[in-house]
Design an enzyme around this catalytic site. Structure first.
Site, PDB file in Angstrom:
ATOM      1  N   LYS A 159     -14.252 -25.290  15.372  1.00  0.00           N
ATOM      2  CA  LYS A 159     -14.328 -25.594  13.937  1.00  0.00           C
ATOM      3  C   LYS A 159     -13.971 -27.063  13.663  1.00  0.00           C
ATOM      4  CE  LYS A 159     -13.538 -23.050   9.711  1.00  0.00           C
ATOM      5  NZ  LYS A 159     -13.239 -21.707   9.262  1.00  0.00           N
ATOM      6  N   ARG A 191      -6.976  -9.915   6.602  1.00  0.00           N
ATOM      7  CA  ARG A 191      -8.147  -9.274   5.998  1.00  0.00           C
ATOM      8  C   ARG A 191      -7.694  -8.002   5.290  1.00  0.00           C
ATOM      9  NH1 ARG A 191     -12.619  -9.140  10.107  1.00  0.00           N
ATOM     10  NH2 ARG A 191     -12.668 -11.348   9.576  1.00  0.00           N
ATOM     11  N   GLU A 200     -22.529  -8.754  11.815  1.00  0.00           N
ATOM     12  CA  GLU A 200     -23.223 -10.046  11.800  1.00  0.00           C
ATOM     13  C   GLU A 200     -22.468 -11.064  12.652  1.00  0.00           C
ATOM     14  OE1 GLU A 200     -24.415 -13.958   9.765  1.00  0.00           O
ATOM     15  OE2 GLU A 200     -22.456 -13.124  10.145  1.00  0.00           O
ATOM     16  N   GLU A 236      -5.508 -17.785   5.258  1.00  0.00           N
ATOM     17  CA  GLU A 236      -6.687 -17.320   4.506  1.00  0.00           C
ATOM     18  C   GLU A 236      -6.649 -15.798   4.400  1.00  0.00           C
ATOM     19  OE1 GLU A 236     -11.194 -18.531   4.927  1.00  0.00           O
ATOM     20  OE2 GLU A 236     -10.760 -16.848   6.253  1.00  0.00           O
ATOM     21  N   ARG A 260     -16.950 -29.073  14.588  1.00  0.00           N
ATOM     22  CA  ARG A 260     -18.040 -28.894  13.620  1.00  0.00           C
ATOM     23  C   ARG A 260     -17.758 -29.626  12.312  1.00  0.00           C
ATOM     24  NH1 ARG A 260     -18.624 -24.372  10.449  1.00  0.00           N
ATOM     25  NH2 ARG A 260     -17.226 -23.173  11.770  1.00  0.00           N
ATOM     26  N   LYS A 304     -23.081 -15.885   0.413  1.00  0.00           N
ATOM     27  CA  LYS A 304     -23.534 -16.961   1.294  1.00  0.00           C
ATOM     28  C   LYS A 304     -25.005 -16.743   1.668  1.00  0.00           C
ATOM     29  CE  LYS A 304     -19.877 -19.270   3.528  1.00  0.00           C
ATOM     30  NZ  LYS A 304     -19.375 -19.710   4.825  1.00  0.00           N
ATOM     31  N   ARG A 351      -4.990 -11.754  12.196  1.00  0.00           N
ATOM     32  CA  ARG A 351      -5.159 -12.385  13.505  1.00  0.00           C
ATOM     33  C   ARG A 351      -4.848 -13.882  13.384  1.00  0.00           C
ATOM     34  NH1 ARG A 351      -7.558 -16.119  11.873  1.00  0.00           N
ATOM     35  NH2 ARG A 351      -9.758 -16.497  11.503  1.00  0.00           N
ATOM     36  N   VAL A 352      -4.458 -14.454  14.528  1.00  0.00           N
ATOM     37  CA  VAL A 352      -4.338 -15.911  14.575  1.00  0.00           C
ATOM     38  C   VAL A 352      -5.608 -16.394  15.266  1.00  0.00           C
ATOM     39  CG1 VAL A 352      -3.054 -17.848  15.572  1.00  0.00           C
ATOM     40  CG2 VAL A 352      -1.825 -15.905  14.605  1.00  0.00           C
ATOM     41  N   ARG A 396       0.835  -1.201   0.000  1.00  0.00           N
ATOM     42  CA  ARG A 396       0.000   0.000   0.000  1.00  0.00           C
ATOM     43  C   ARG A 396       0.874   1.257   0.000  1.00  0.00           C
ATOM     44  NH1 ARG A 396      -3.309   0.820   5.338  1.00  0.00           N
ATOM     45  NH2 ARG A 396      -1.161   0.976   6.061  1.00  0.00           N
TER      46      ARG A 396
HETATM   47  P1  0O2 Z   1     -13.550 -16.258  12.556  1.00  0.00           P
HETATM   48  O1  0O2 Z   1     -13.939 -15.841  13.911  1.00  0.00           O
HETATM   49  O2  0O2 Z   1     -13.513 -15.145  11.592  1.00  0.00           O
HETATM   50  O3  0O2 Z   1     -12.314 -17.080  12.540  1.00  0.00           O
HETATM   51  P2  0O2 Z   1     -17.239 -22.174   7.742  1.00  0.00           P
HETATM   52  O4  0O2 Z   1     -17.647 -23.599   7.563  1.00  0.00           O
HETATM   53  O5  0O2 Z   1     -18.079 -21.221   6.914  1.00  0.00           O
HETATM   54  O6  0O2 Z   1     -17.140 -21.734   9.155  1.00  0.00           O
HETATM   55  P3  0O2 Z   1     -14.928 -22.542   6.000  1.00  0.00           P
HETATM   56  O7  0O2 Z   1     -15.691 -23.544   5.204  1.00  0.00           O
HETATM   57  O8  0O2 Z   1     -13.584 -22.933   6.475  1.00  0.00           O
HETATM   58  O9  0O2 Z   1     -15.774 -22.029   7.259  1.00  0.00           O
HETATM   59  O10 0O2 Z   1     -14.666 -21.312   5.136  1.00  0.00           O
HETATM   60  P4  0O2 Z   1     -15.499 -20.021   4.848  1.00  0.00           P
HETATM   61  O11 0O2 Z   1     -16.937 -20.297   4.624  1.00  0.00           O
HETATM   62  O12 0O2 Z   1     -14.757 -19.385   3.739  1.00  0.00           O
HETATM   63  O13 0O2 Z   1     -15.386 -19.166   6.201  1.00  0.00           O
HETATM   64  C1  0O2 Z   1     -14.191 -18.775   6.719  1.00  0.00           C
HETATM   65  C2  0O2 Z   1     -14.351 -17.422   7.380  1.00  0.00           C
HETATM   66  O14 0O2 Z   1     -15.107 -16.536   6.554  1.00  0.00           O
HETATM   67  C3  0O2 Z   1     -15.122 -17.449   8.685  1.00  0.00           C
HETATM   68  O15 0O2 Z   1     -14.313 -17.839   9.740  1.00  0.00           O
HETATM   69  C4  0O2 Z   1     -15.555 -15.984   8.802  1.00  0.00           C
HETATM   70  O16 0O2 Z   1     -14.476 -15.163   9.171  1.00  0.00           O
HETATM   71  C5  0O2 Z   1     -15.907 -15.685   7.360  1.00  0.00           C
HETATM   72  N1  0O2 Z   1     -17.326 -15.994   7.115  1.00  0.00           N
HETATM   73  C6  0O2 Z   1     -17.821 -17.001   6.388  1.00  0.00           C
HETATM   74  N2  0O2 Z   1     -19.163 -16.950   6.367  1.00  0.00           N
HETATM   75  C7  0O2 Z   1     -19.542 -15.900   7.100  1.00  0.00           C
HETATM   76  C8  0O2 Z   1     -20.812 -15.319   7.455  1.00  0.00           C
HETATM   77  O17 0O2 Z   1     -21.877 -15.784   7.077  1.00  0.00           O
HETATM   78  N3  0O2 Z   1     -20.782 -14.217   8.265  1.00  0.00           N
HETATM   79  C9  0O2 Z   1     -19.613 -13.661   8.692  1.00  0.00           C
HETATM   80  N4  0O2 Z   1     -19.706 -12.577   9.465  1.00  0.00           N
HETATM   81  N5  0O2 Z   1     -18.412 -14.182   8.387  1.00  0.00           N
HETATM   82  C10 0O2 Z   1     -18.373 -15.285   7.592  1.00  0.00           C
HETATM   83  P5  0O2 Z   1     -14.935 -18.334  11.104  1.00  0.00           P
HETATM   84  O18 0O2 Z   1     -14.175 -19.512  11.554  1.00  0.00           O
HETATM   85  O19 0O2 Z   1     -16.403 -18.543  10.956  1.00  0.00           O
HETATM   86  O20 0O2 Z   1     -14.787 -17.161  12.099  1.00  0.00           O
END
Ligand code: 0O2
Length: 277
Positions: free
Chosen positions: A56, A78, A155, A140, A59, A113, A46-47, A28
């Site tokens: 997770k 991010r 959210e 990620e 789940r 989503k 963040r970690v 940047r």
């Molecule tokens: P945190 O607290 O950010 O670490 P999933 O099954 O959706 O939980 P997956 O399949 O590994 O996770 O990947 P996905 O769907 O790309 O989601 C990874 C991250 O994207 C999530 O991490 C969130 O940060 C964000 N994210 C995905 N879907 C949503 C949503 O509907 N709302 C919000 N606010 N964030 C979302 P974590 O582990 O959920 O949370």
């Protein structure tokens, strides 16, 4: 698993997040230094917390030995953009880099989503150097606009409050808000070039003023205080006019004066030396 072990496991991820944040932030800065528009507005990292990793794994039914391979967001970056169009630009920058390898892409922009969540995710493989040698890990990178980030953050806190079971009527409202935000983001895209032009002008003015003030400060060492005061007054007049071309011309003029003064002072020193010898 013991606490000590978690610390050992997570340390390379902390290193990766710190390194990646520095890299994207300096990207940047590099755009800005070159007076170019930066598609990156902000960078966070963040970690994932141990409890969130465990939740997770539970789940998704991931055993401990598959944790690092299957939980892709232990290291999370991010990148916030001003406009939807910038998201693709950032993704292309990531793809072109040689210090990270793209493993997969998740396009929640075109395929939002069910919750209404919009973002673009890039899963990368990244190598950190540790005392035990190089370690490849997954990270990620979430790329989204400021407006999308506002929605996702809000959210996310509701998900936490309702433990993932947000009441139906709130879910519906959130979906509507997500769509309204996307409409707004798209509308902002229509005035993108106008906004970028104005931001670049303001960036350029900041850089020019910084350069001019440094030159004036340096001139104090070689020119008389009266002369520098005159230059300063002239600078204020040009600044007030808001004319960037004039500011640019003024800076070039200052460079020439400074160069002349430097040459003169070298000559004076040499003449002094001659006299001593
Ligand atoms: P945190 O607290 O950010 O670490 P999933 O099954 O959706 O939980 P997956 O399949 O590994 O996770 O990947 P996905 O769907 O790309 O989601 C990874 C991250 O994207 C999530 O991490 C969130 O940060 C964000 N994210 C995905 N879907 C949503 C949503 O509907 N709302 C919000 N606010 N964030 C979302 P974590 O582990 O959920 O949370």
């Amino acid at each position: 698993m013991e606490i000590q072990l978690w610390r050992e496991i997570l340390h390379p991820y902390e290193q990766a997040v710190a390194e990646l944040m520095v890299k994207f932030r300096s990207l940047r800065e590099e755009y800005r230094r070159n007076n170019q528009y930066s598609p990156i507005e902000n960078v966070y990292g963040r970690v994932k917390s141990v409890s969130s990793i465990l939740e997770k794994m539970q789940r998704k039914n991931v055993p401990f030995e598959r944790m690092e391979a299957e939980i892709e967001d232990i290291a999370g970056i991010r990148i916030i953009c001003q406009f939807v169009e910038d998201i693709e630009a950032v993704a292309r920058v990531i793809e072109s880099r040689t210090d990270m390898r793209v493993i997969s892409l998740k396009d929640y922009l075109t395929n939002k989503k069910k919750s209404g969540y919009r973002s673009f995710h890039v899963i990368i493989s990244y190598t950190v150097q540790t005392i035990h040698g190089p370690k490849d890990l997954l990270a990620e990178i979430q790329i989204r606009t400021m407006a999308m980030n506002f929605w996702a953050t809000t959210e996310h806190s509701l998900q936490y409050k309702y433990k993932g079971r947000i009441p139906e009527h709130i879910t519906e409202q959130l979906q509507e808000i997500a769509d309204a935000i996307f409409t707004m983001d798209t509308a902002m895209g229509l005035v993108r070039s106008e906004i970028i032009d104005s931001q670049l002008d303001s960036q350029l003015q900041t850089e020019l003023v910084r350069g001019i003030l440094t030159s004036i400060e340096n001139l104090y060492r070689v020119e008389s205080a009266r002369e520098v005061e005159k230059i300063q007054t002239e600078f204020y007049e040009i600044f007030k006019s808001g004319d960037l071309d004039e500011l640019r011309r003024f800076q070039r003029q200052l460079d020439i004066i400074a160069e002349g003064a430097r040459a003169q002072s070298v000559e004076d020193r040499l003449t002094g030396l001659d006299r001593i010898i």
